[in-house]
Design a protein around this motif. Sequence first.
Motif, PDB file in Angstrom:
ATOM      1  N   LYS A 188      68.322  58.546  47.267  1.00 56.72           N
ATOM      2  CA  LYS A 188      68.204  58.097  48.663  1.00 56.72           C
ATOM      3  C   LYS A 188      66.994  57.195  48.851  1.00 56.72           C
ATOM      4  O   LYS A 188      67.026  56.237  49.622  1.00 56.72           O
ATOM      5  N   TYR A 189      65.888  57.505  48.137  1.00 57.55           N
ATOM      6  CA  TYR A 189      64.715  56.649  48.230  1.00 57.55           C
ATOM      7  C   TYR A 189      65.007  55.262  47.656  1.00 57.55           C
ATOM      8  O   TYR A 189      64.623  54.239  48.232  1.00 57.55           O
ATOM      9  N   ILE A 190      65.706  55.233  46.523  1.00 55.15           N
ATOM     10  CA  ILE A 190      66.026  53.952  45.883  1.00 55.15           C
ATOM     11  C   ILE A 190      66.989  53.137  46.738  1.00 55.15           C
ATOM     12  O   ILE A 190      66.897  51.911  46.819  1.00 55.15           O
ATOM     13  N   ARG A 191      67.925  53.820  47.390  1.00 55.74           N
ATOM     14  CA  ARG A 191      68.891  53.133  48.252  1.00 55.74           C
ATOM     15  C   ARG A 191      68.310  52.824  49.630  1.00 55.74           C
ATOM     16  O   ARG A 191      68.991  52.248  50.478  1.00 55.74           O
ATOM     17  N   GLU A 192      67.073  53.243  49.860  1.00 50.30           N
ATOM     18  CA  GLU A 192      66.383  53.036  51.136  1.00 50.30           C
ATOM     19  C   GLU A 192      67.118  53.719  52.277  1.00 50.30           C
ATOM     20  O   GLU A 192      67.131  53.239  53.414  1.00 50.30           O
ATOM     21  N   GLU A 193      67.691  54.886  51.955  1.00 49.10           N
ATOM     22  CA  GLU A 193      68.383  55.679  52.969  1.00 49.10           C
ATOM     23  C   GLU A 193      67.456  56.704  53.618  1.00 49.10           C
ATOM     24  O   GLU A 193      67.777  57.251  54.664  1.00 49.10           O
ATOM     25  N   SER A 194      66.331  56.955  52.973  1.00 47.16           N
ATOM     26  CA  SER A 194      65.335  57.873  53.540  1.00 47.16           C
ATOM     27  C   SER A 194      63.971  57.530  52.968  1.00 47.16           C
ATOM     28  O   SER A 194      63.864  56.784  51.990  1.00 47.16           O
ATOM     29  N   GLU A 195      62.930  58.082  53.604  1.00 50.10           N
ATOM     30  CA  GLU A 195      61.553  57.848  53.155  1.00 50.10           C
ATOM     31  C   GLU A 195      60.939  59.177  52.729  1.00 50.10           C
ATOM     32  O   GLU A 195      61.232  60.220  53.315  1.00 50.10           O
ATOM     33  N   PRO A 196      60.090  59.160  51.710  1.00 45.98           N
ATOM     34  CA  PRO A 196      59.513  60.414  51.215  1.00 45.98           C
ATOM     35  C   PRO A 196      58.443  60.972  52.136  1.00 45.98           C
ATOM     36  O   PRO A 196      57.776  60.223  52.857  1.00 45.98           O
ATOM     37  N   THR A 197      58.301  62.276  52.114  1.00 45.34           N
ATOM     38  CA  THR A 197      57.175  62.896  52.792  1.00 45.34           C
ATOM     39  C   THR A 197      55.913  62.605  51.995  1.00 45.34           C
ATOM     40  O   THR A 197      55.975  62.149  50.839  1.00 45.34           O
ATOM     41  N   LEU A 198      54.764  62.874  52.585  1.00 44.01           N
ATOM     42  CA  LEU A 198      53.497  62.637  51.885  1.00 44.01           C
ATOM     43  C   LEU A 198      53.424  63.468  50.610  1.00 44.01           C
ATOM     44  O   LEU A 198      53.002  62.983  49.570  1.00 44.01           O
ATOM     45  N   GLN A 199      53.866  64.732  50.676  1.00 47.20           N
ATOM     46  CA  GLN A 199      53.799  65.584  49.503  1.00 47.20           C
ATOM     47  C   GLN A 199      54.684  65.040  48.382  1.00 47.20           C
ATOM     48  O   GLN A 199      54.287  65.029  47.216  1.00 47.20           O
ATOM     49  N   ASN A 200      55.896  64.578  48.738  1.00 52.37           N
ATOM     50  CA  ASN A 200      56.789  64.010  47.721  1.00 52.37           C
ATOM     51  C   ASN A 200      56.202  62.724  47.148  1.00 52.37           C
ATOM     52  O   ASN A 200      56.336  62.441  45.956  1.00 52.37           O
ATOM     53  N   LEU A 201      55.562  61.954  48.004  1.00 49.26           N
ATOM     54  CA  LEU A 201      54.930  60.712  47.552  1.00 49.26           C
ATOM     55  C   LEU A 201      53.817  61.019  46.546  1.00 49.26           C
ATOM     56  O   LEU A 201      53.689  60.341  45.517  1.00 49.26           O
ATOM     57  N   LEU A 202      53.039  62.052  46.824  1.00 50.74           N
ATOM     58  CA  LEU A 202      51.965  62.439  45.919  1.00 50.74           C
ATOM     59  C   LEU A 202      52.519  62.853  44.557  1.00 50.74           C
ATOM     60  O   LEU A 202      51.971  62.486  43.516  1.00 50.74           O
ATOM     61  N   MET A 203      53.609  63.618  44.569  1.00 51.75           N
ATOM     62  CA  MET A 203      54.187  64.084  43.310  1.00 51.75           C
ATOM     63  C   MET A 203      54.760  62.930  42.499  1.00 51.75           C
ATOM     64  O   MET A 203      54.585  62.862  41.278  1.00 51.75           O
ATOM     65  N   MET A 204      55.446  61.992  43.154  1.00 52.52           N
ATOM     66  CA  MET A 204      56.025  60.857  42.436  1.00 52.52           C
ATOM     67  C   MET A 204      54.939  59.953  41.872  1.00 52.52           C
ATOM     68  O   MET A 204      55.060  59.446  40.745  1.00 52.52           O
ATOM     69  N   ALA A 205      53.863  59.741  42.644  1.00 54.99           N
ATOM     70  CA  ALA A 205      52.761  58.911  42.149  1.00 54.99           C
ATOM     71  C   ALA A 205      52.094  59.562  40.944  1.00 54.99           C
ATOM     72  O   ALA A 205      51.724  58.885  39.989  1.00 54.99           O
ATOM     73  N   ASP A 206      51.953  60.885  40.998  1.00 49.61           N
ATOM     74  CA  ASP A 206      51.327  61.596  39.889  1.00 49.61           C
ATOM     75  C   ASP A 206      52.167  61.475  38.618  1.00 49.61           C
ATOM     76  O   ASP A 206      51.645  61.180  37.540  1.00 49.61           O
ATOM     77  N   VAL A 207      53.484  61.683  38.740  1.00 48.53           N
ATOM     78  CA  VAL A 207      54.368  61.578  37.578  1.00 48.53           C
ATOM     79  C   VAL A 207      54.408  60.140  37.067  1.00 48.53           C
ATOM     80  O   VAL A 207      54.418  59.890  35.861  1.00 48.53           O
ATOM     81  N   GLY A 208      54.425  59.172  37.993  1.00 49.88           N
ATOM     82  CA  GLY A 208      54.478  57.770  37.601  1.00 49.88           C
ATOM     83  C   GLY A 208      53.153  57.198  37.156  1.00 49.88           C
ATOM     84  O   GLY A 208      53.083  56.052  36.705  1.00 49.88           O
TER      85      GLY A 208
END
Length: 231
Positions: free
Chosen positions: A37-57
Amino acid sequence: MKQNYSTFAKRLKYIIGDDSLLSFSKKCGLSESAIRKYIREESEPTLQNLLMMADVGNVSVAWLATGNDPFLSNTNLLPKDTKNIVVTIPEVHFDSLVDVYKQEIDHLAKKENILTEWVFSRDWLSRSGLIDSELAIVQIPYNNMANTIKTGDMAIISLAENDLNRIFSGIYIILLNDKLLIKRVQYDPVENGYHLINDNPIYKNHLIKQDGAVPFNIIAKIEHILTNVAD
């Protein structure tokens, strides 16, 4: 050719790289459908999800969220070895601090002793003078500090060197007669000793002189209290 990371979806695709969506989502602790959904721009991540994705990336949260990073001189490029502008601090059990002192090892580095991890802004820690400190978070198990600290509060602590000559005033976790205690410690140059003060008036205060028979050890300094505002 200059890469285009103008949208969040494009930046997310970049950090996923050759990894599969399923593999990346598992590393982040998210569902594969959420990543899609994030890639398709159907939704935006919460701050917590953003933190986790940035950490993994292995990218900064600022860059992943906006495409800009105030710590990077060239925002058209994404150096994947750039440290995140957030810092994780381990939460450990209050009683485990005894092991830190007695075993004289980096007890907090052992994953089995970490209850969870908290995320803080590197900038905030720097402005608080804590960026170079060995930090941990503990839950306060009892109340001898009245309204200053309440049972159940979460405390950011810095592991302290047991050097009483550097202690003048502050709230510390100390080891006294093999018991972990929370006390306001204040040096008294007239008495050449340390007042161990409880903010809660039902508990007695004590004066321990440097040349006395009852030594105590400094385990950690309580730097900040994270209080539940709903209480």
